[in-house]
Design a protein around this motif. Sequence first.
Motif, PDB file in Angstrom:
ATOM      1  N   VAL A 188       0.820  -1.217   0.000  1.00  0.00           N
ATOM      2  CA  VAL A 188       0.000   0.000   0.000  1.00  0.00           C
ATOM      3  C   VAL A 188       0.853   1.267   0.000  1.00  0.00           C
ATOM      4  CG1 VAL A 188      -1.727   1.287   1.266  1.00  0.00           C
ATOM      5  CG2 VAL A 188      -1.890  -1.192   1.096  1.00  0.00           C
ATOM      6  N   GLN A 189       1.884   1.259   0.853  1.00  0.00           N
ATOM      7  CA  GLN A 189       2.716   2.462   0.951  1.00  0.00           C
ATOM      8  C   GLN A 189       3.374   2.811  -0.362  1.00  0.00           C
ATOM      9  OE1 GLN A 189       5.813   2.572   3.848  1.00  0.00           O
ATOM     10  NE2 GLN A 189       5.176   4.699   4.123  1.00  0.00           N
ATOM     11  N   PHE A 190       3.860   1.771  -1.061  1.00  0.00           N
ATOM     12  CA  PHE A 190       4.469   2.001  -2.375  1.00  0.00           C
ATOM     13  C   PHE A 190       3.444   2.591  -3.325  1.00  0.00           C
ATOM     14  CE2 PHE A 190       7.190  -1.260  -0.565  1.00  0.00           C
ATOM     15  CZ  PHE A 190       8.440  -0.805  -0.907  1.00  0.00           C
ATOM     16  N   ALA A 191       2.253   1.986  -3.338  1.00  0.00           N
ATOM     17  CA  ALA A 191       1.226   2.417  -4.291  1.00  0.00           C
ATOM     18  C   ALA A 191       0.848   3.875  -4.053  1.00  0.00           C
ATOM     19  CB  ALA A 191       0.007   1.523  -4.180  1.00  0.00           C
ATOM     20  N   ARG A 192       0.682   4.229  -2.769  1.00  0.00           N
ATOM     21  CA  ARG A 192       0.264   5.605  -2.479  1.00  0.00           C
ATOM     22  C   ARG A 192       1.310   6.617  -2.929  1.00  0.00           C
ATOM     23  NH1 ARG A 192      -2.536   6.684   3.095  1.00  0.00           N
ATOM     24  NH2 ARG A 192      -4.620   6.181   2.380  1.00  0.00           N
ATOM     25  N   THR A 193       2.566   6.351  -2.570  1.00  0.00           N
ATOM     26  CA  THR A 193       3.621   7.300  -2.935  1.00  0.00           C
ATOM     27  C   THR A 193       3.755   7.410  -4.441  1.00  0.00           C
ATOM     28  OG1 THR A 193       4.727   6.407  -1.022  1.00  0.00           O
ATOM     29  CG2 THR A 193       5.977   7.910  -2.382  1.00  0.00           C
ATOM     30  N   VAL A 194       3.795   6.245  -5.108  1.00  0.00           N
ATOM     31  CA  VAL A 194       3.989   6.259  -6.556  1.00  0.00           C
ATOM     32  C   VAL A 194       2.805   6.925  -7.234  1.00  0.00           C
ATOM     33  CG1 VAL A 194       4.078   4.768  -8.578  1.00  0.00           C
ATOM     34  CG2 VAL A 194       5.544   4.315  -6.639  1.00  0.00           C
ATOM     35  N   ARG A 195       1.601   6.680  -6.726  1.00  0.00           N
ATOM     36  CA  ARG A 195       0.421   7.287  -7.342  1.00  0.00           C
ATOM     37  C   ARG A 195       0.529   8.804  -7.305  1.00  0.00           C
ATOM     38  NH1 ARG A 195      -4.157   9.230  -4.661  1.00  0.00           N
ATOM     39  NH2 ARG A 195      -5.930   9.593  -6.029  1.00  0.00           N
ATOM     40  N   SER A 196       0.892   9.346  -6.120  1.00  0.00           N
ATOM     41  CA  SER A 196       0.902  10.807  -6.050  1.00  0.00           C
ATOM     42  C   SER A 196       1.997  11.384  -6.926  1.00  0.00           C
ATOM     43  CB  SER A 196       1.033  11.281  -4.608  1.00  0.00           C
ATOM     44  OG  SER A 196       2.233  10.838  -4.062  1.00  0.00           O
ATOM     45  N   SER A 197       3.194  10.753  -6.953  1.00  0.00           N
ATOM     46  CA  SER A 197       4.204  11.345  -7.840  1.00  0.00           C
ATOM     47  C   SER A 197       3.857  11.120  -9.303  1.00  0.00           C
ATOM     48  CB  SER A 197       5.623  10.869  -7.524  1.00  0.00           C
ATOM     49  OG  SER A 197       5.631   9.625  -6.938  1.00  0.00           O
ATOM     50  N   THR A 198       3.147  10.025  -9.615  1.00  0.00           N
ATOM     51  CA  THR A 198       2.730   9.825 -11.004  1.00  0.00           C
ATOM     52  C   THR A 198       1.766  10.913 -11.442  1.00  0.00           C
ATOM     53  OG1 THR A 198       2.934   7.449 -10.728  1.00  0.00           O
ATOM     54  CG2 THR A 198       1.655   8.205 -12.608  1.00  0.00           C
ATOM     55  N   MET A 199       0.842  11.280 -10.525  1.00  0.00           N
ATOM     56  CA  MET A 199      -0.128  12.307 -10.894  1.00  0.00           C
ATOM     57  C   MET A 199       0.567  13.630 -11.193  1.00  0.00           C
ATOM     58  SD  MET A 199      -3.093  11.303  -8.216  1.00  0.00           S
ATOM     59  CE  MET A 199      -4.456  12.291  -8.732  1.00  0.00           C
ATOM     60  N   VAL A 200       1.642  13.913 -10.434  1.00  0.00           N
ATOM     61  CA  VAL A 200       2.391  15.140 -10.702  1.00  0.00           C
ATOM     62  C   VAL A 200       3.113  15.037 -12.042  1.00  0.00           C
ATOM     63  CG1 VAL A 200       4.294  16.576  -9.918  1.00  0.00           C
ATOM     64  CG2 VAL A 200       2.674  15.656  -8.270  1.00  0.00           C
ATOM     65  N   GLU A 201       3.814  13.916 -12.249  1.00  0.00           N
ATOM     66  CA  GLU A 201       4.634  13.762 -13.449  1.00  0.00           C
ATOM     67  C   GLU A 201       3.782  13.685 -14.716  1.00  0.00           C
ATOM     68  OE1 GLU A 201       7.979  13.806 -13.784  1.00  0.00           O
ATOM     69  OE2 GLU A 201       8.132  14.293 -11.662  1.00  0.00           O
ATOM     70  N   ALA A 202       2.613  13.019 -14.599  1.00  0.00           N
ATOM     71  CA  ALA A 202       1.809  12.786 -15.803  1.00  0.00           C
ATOM     72  C   ALA A 202       1.307  14.094 -16.412  1.00  0.00           C
ATOM     73  CB  ALA A 202       0.635  11.878 -15.483  1.00  0.00           C
ATOM     74  N   ASN A 203       1.259  15.154 -15.610  1.00  0.00           N
ATOM     75  CA  ASN A 203       0.802  16.434 -16.137  1.00  0.00           C
ATOM     76  C   ASN A 203       1.921  17.232 -16.783  1.00  0.00           C
ATOM     77  OD1 ASN A 203      -1.952  16.633 -15.832  1.00  0.00           O
ATOM     78  ND2 ASN A 203      -1.745  16.909 -13.630  1.00  0.00           N
ATOM     79  N   LYS A 204       3.147  16.722 -16.643  1.00  0.00           N
ATOM     80  CA  LYS A 204       4.249  17.490 -17.218  1.00  0.00           C
ATOM     81  C   LYS A 204       4.268  17.316 -18.724  1.00  0.00           C
ATOM     82  CE  LYS A 204       7.145  17.875 -13.215  1.00  0.00           C
ATOM     83  NZ  LYS A 204       8.377  17.434 -12.574  1.00  0.00           N
ATOM     84  N   ASP A 205       4.891  18.302 -19.387  1.00  0.00           N
ATOM     85  CA  ASP A 205       4.796  18.345 -20.839  1.00  0.00           C
ATOM     86  C   ASP A 205       5.520  17.202 -21.527  1.00  0.00           C
ATOM     87  OD1 ASP A 205       3.192  20.528 -20.847  1.00  0.00           O
ATOM     88  OD2 ASP A 205       4.798  21.984 -21.024  1.00  0.00           O
ATOM     89  N   TYR A 206       6.539  16.599 -20.866  1.00  0.00           N
ATOM     90  CA  TYR A 206       7.242  15.542 -21.591  1.00  0.00           C
ATOM     91  C   TYR A 206       6.341  14.333 -21.786  1.00  0.00           C
ATOM     92  CZ  TYR A 206       8.344  13.232 -17.095  1.00  0.00           C
ATOM     93  OH  TYR A 206       8.276  12.618 -15.874  1.00  0.00           O
ATOM     94  N   VAL A 207       5.379  14.143 -20.878  1.00  0.00           N
ATOM     95  CA  VAL A 207       4.421  13.063 -21.063  1.00  0.00           C
ATOM     96  C   VAL A 207       3.439  13.420 -22.175  1.00  0.00           C
ATOM     97  CG1 VAL A 207       2.676  11.660 -19.936  1.00  0.00           C
ATOM     98  CG2 VAL A 207       4.675  12.408 -18.658  1.00  0.00           C
TER      99      VAL A 207
END
Lengths: 347, 315
Positions: free
Chosen positions: B189-208
Amino acid sequence: MVQNMSRALVEVQGLGKRFDVSSPWLNRVLAREPKRYLSAVESVDFVIEKGTTFALVGESGSGKSTIAKMLVGLMPPSTGRVVIDGVDLMQADALEQNQLRRRIQMIFQDPYASLNPRWRIDEIIGEPVLAFEPEISRRDRSRRVAELLEQVGLSATDAHRYPHEFSGGQRQRIGIARALASKPELIVCDEPTSALDVSVQAQVLNLMRDLQTELGLTYLFITHDLSVVRYMADAIGVLYLGSLVESAPASSLFDTPQHPYTRMLLEAAPRLDGFGRQHQPPAGEIPDPINRPSGCFYHPRCPFVTPKCAQEQPLQRSMGQAQVACHEVERLPVYHPGQVIEPSVSN
Amino acid sequence: MNNIQNDTAKPLAWYQRAWQSDVCWSFRHTPIAMLSALVFLILVSMAIFAPWVAPHQPFDPSTLNLMDGFSPPMESAIGSGNVYWLGADDQGRDIFSTILYGMRLSLFIGVAAVFLAASLGVTLGLIAGYAGGWVDTIIMRIADIQLTFPSILVALLIFGVARGLTPPELRDQMAVWVLIFSIGLSDWVQFARTVRSSTMVEANKDYVQAARLIGRPRHVILRKHLLPNVMGPVLVIATISLALAIIAEATLSFLGVGAPPTKPSLGTLIRTGQDYLFSGEWWIILFPAMTLLLLALSVNLLGDWLRDVLNPKLR
């Protein structure tokens, strides 16, 4: 418009985007709220001819970037169509879409977020090549990357570096090289220079203009900077709250702006001969796009407002070379730069 | 422009860059980090090289001398006259050797469980963060529900179910794998939560956006673009989780549901040693317990240090 059909690369017809901004389902049911929508873009029409630059200008929140995203297919439009060279992007099948994608590229605003920090430059620039021409060998791909780097004024030896080793202007050049990698015809530039220093802005703009003449590119240029527009654009569309209020060839827009909002924008732009000039500060704020004003969206701020403006949404009408959405455009006083506009009707 | 760069900054070899990096500088200036790294390295290498380091082969019955049972530390045993450094247990097994082999198993289970938890959590977190919508809702609600139970309870539950499903004759062989499975599954769970929040930040960046623009398939964007950019915090969580997993394994084994006495882990050693605590044979429990403590503490301190260095905001 009709006679230009053959040369038009991009036709945008009645484009609109509505975002659902309602609270979550349960909160809405409990508070008996209706669904709420934000109209970011509403019935926007424009045509971009091959080899020209069309600039979209407007304040923040006017829907510039939303239009850009819909144009490149990153976001489906709610209404209307984007037709690229006769093909509707949303109606096209997968193969057609892939071919279209290759011809449309984008240059992004923030050069710090638009390059993957964990990728080397050759991987970043080579990705579009890999995506569209997977049959190309690794060696040919790196040769292409080297050519592209030199084309945008960097050195081929930069290919093995990481983005953090470059300055903002250099990164933007890398972003341009990536956009060129798939040999596109249309490049959508979403405020490509607004994150750069003024001295670097000019370099990047010059590069983009040189590339346009060299490769026959078509640009959709999105910006809020009128001096950039004056330098780059062949035709300009002025956006206000998601709608085009005026679109005109660049020369005519700067010399004889028609719509009161365009006049206000030009007055608000800083100018070199502006010392000691009487200056009319823009009245009011851009309204809330969720509860937009009735009639003409600009009427609460407009110095030429009439009762009709608050009731009826104006349609586009031709005025000289321009398309203007204003009821009163025929009766407006002639524009003189620096004039102080007195409200004709008090309200 | 670039020539100037090339002239002034000679490219450094990778070890020079590593030595000058922030992480290494901080390491060289944090005595606790250096000490715990040293302890951890010693323990791990002893565990890995147990067959060569251990003076006895504790699980080969032919080498055991029952007369050596309960031989105290540093005294010559009654049966064979051997000196057992940390004493011998009831069967005459060398405690030092059983600890090495036990630590080997504990570390293996811990690392494998963290690996399982991290792979599961990172995958689900990436998917939840990138897909959003109902996929995100389902994954994160499952995570929330699992978080309401203590993780050792979840591990016990999964262990019980998994053990029930394995055929009885395979149970002892499968015990290690069932342990890894249950600890790993209780800790994603801890991995999923952390990765989810950083993914949400990264996914909005222009390189994606740029990758989506050229029609890169979703799995390529997730693996090649997002994954490398969300792995930073994962390393920190993995280190701290390793300590937790080792302790969870020891707890399960101590409760008697983990590693079997024929193939003991540190937890099993502590459980068997506990029987002799009141009869005065203190060395049978003390040394395995101390080893567990040292192992968990050094991993934990390393994890804390790593967290502070890599992400000052988490402090």
